[in-house]
Design an enzyme around this catalytic site. Sequence first.
Site, mmCIF file in Angstrom:
data_model
loop_
_atom_site.group_PDB
_atom_site.id
_atom_site.type_symbol
_atom_site.label_atom_id
_atom_site.label_comp_id
_atom_site.label_asym_id
_atom_site.label_seq_id
_atom_site.Cartn_x
_atom_site.Cartn_y
_atom_site.Cartn_z
ATOM 1 N N SER A 67 16.439 2.765 -5.072
ATOM 2 C CA SER A 67 15.828 3.566 -3.546
ATOM 3 C C SER A 67 15.019 2.431 -3.163
ATOM 4 C CB SER A 67 14.984 4.579 -4.054
ATOM 5 O OG SER A 67 14.535 5.153 -2.816
ATOM 6 N N HIS A 87 -0.245 2.980 -3.624
ATOM 7 C CA HIS A 87 0.838 2.596 -4.709
ATOM 8 C C HIS A 87 0.008 1.670 -5.719
ATOM 9 C CE1 HIS A 87 3.994 4.315 -2.444
ATOM 10 N NE2 HIS A 87 4.022 3.490 -1.466
ATOM 11 N N LYS A 136 8.653 4.202 -3.672
ATOM 12 C CA LYS A 136 10.065 4.839 -3.395
ATOM 13 C C LYS A 136 9.911 6.091 -4.695
ATOM 14 C CE LYS A 136 12.063 4.381 -0.561
ATOM 15 N NZ LYS A 136 11.890 5.333 0.627
#
Length: 301
Positions: free
Chosen positions: A145, A115, A53
């Site tokens: 987020s 990620h 995010k």
Amino acid sequence: MSMLAEIDKLKLPRPELFDFHGVQMIHYFTDNWEAVQNFQARPDDILIATYPKAGTTWVSCILDLLYFGQTSPERQTSIPIYERVPFLEMFFPPILSGADQLEKLPTTPRLIKTHFPVQFVPKSFWEQNCRIIYVARNPKDNMVSYFHFDCMNCVEPDPGDWNSFFQRFMEGKMVFGSWYDHVSGWWKKKQTYSNIHYMFFEDLVEDTGREIDKLCSFLGLSPSAEVKQQITGEVQFDNMKKNSMANYSTIPVMNFKISPFMRKGKVGDWKEHLTVAQNEEFDKDFRNKMKEPTLQFRTEI
């Protein structure tokens, strides 16, 4: 029946976090560990690395347009971004794993999303001297987020209420671990590995065109002013939010009735979520944990 419809039928239980080599993870990103670690990067691969995010999809769309927007414009309207830019560590049967998707990718260069904290990146990326783009986002907006994302995405752990999520974020008990470790680990790596372009979500919001110029200069691309302007327009948040090939609305594990995948894309939305007391607690925690004095974040622009 499509694979996505198959997943919809599964009604999956929320995964549990567990410690994996010192980082909190879920099984969807560790089940294929060996194959991912043995992934063979190519010298022209481009890795887009972020904490979840923090602007991954935004930068993925920019790169996809820079490389393929002129030669195969139909990609933008027919292939979802998660197929154009596969997610390296994702392992989610019956969908092809990220690593398998990448092996079948017809485009060159391959644009790859991860990620992973820096220490999890397969060694072939360093051996091949691949270019890596890291995007960091200020922790308050990143946390907000991530909370909304975990509420709507049933393959993430149950977020609980905002207050418990807030504590968990500060403790680093999140999928892909501590935000502090993530942004600092990649920042440190940049000091010894010159092929990392480290960018900030806030800068992209402030002046998308300027950040695209910097990306082009890092990647050795020289699109015309007209093409750059066109890309800058296409990747404005409201345009991407409406684009079903960019906004993840084609994935049934995400419940858009709870929240869209692309929610606000703003800097400073944390002010709507953190109480005054939470903000003070967070600032104090930040001062204790952020050990990199040269790494600076803006929580408003």
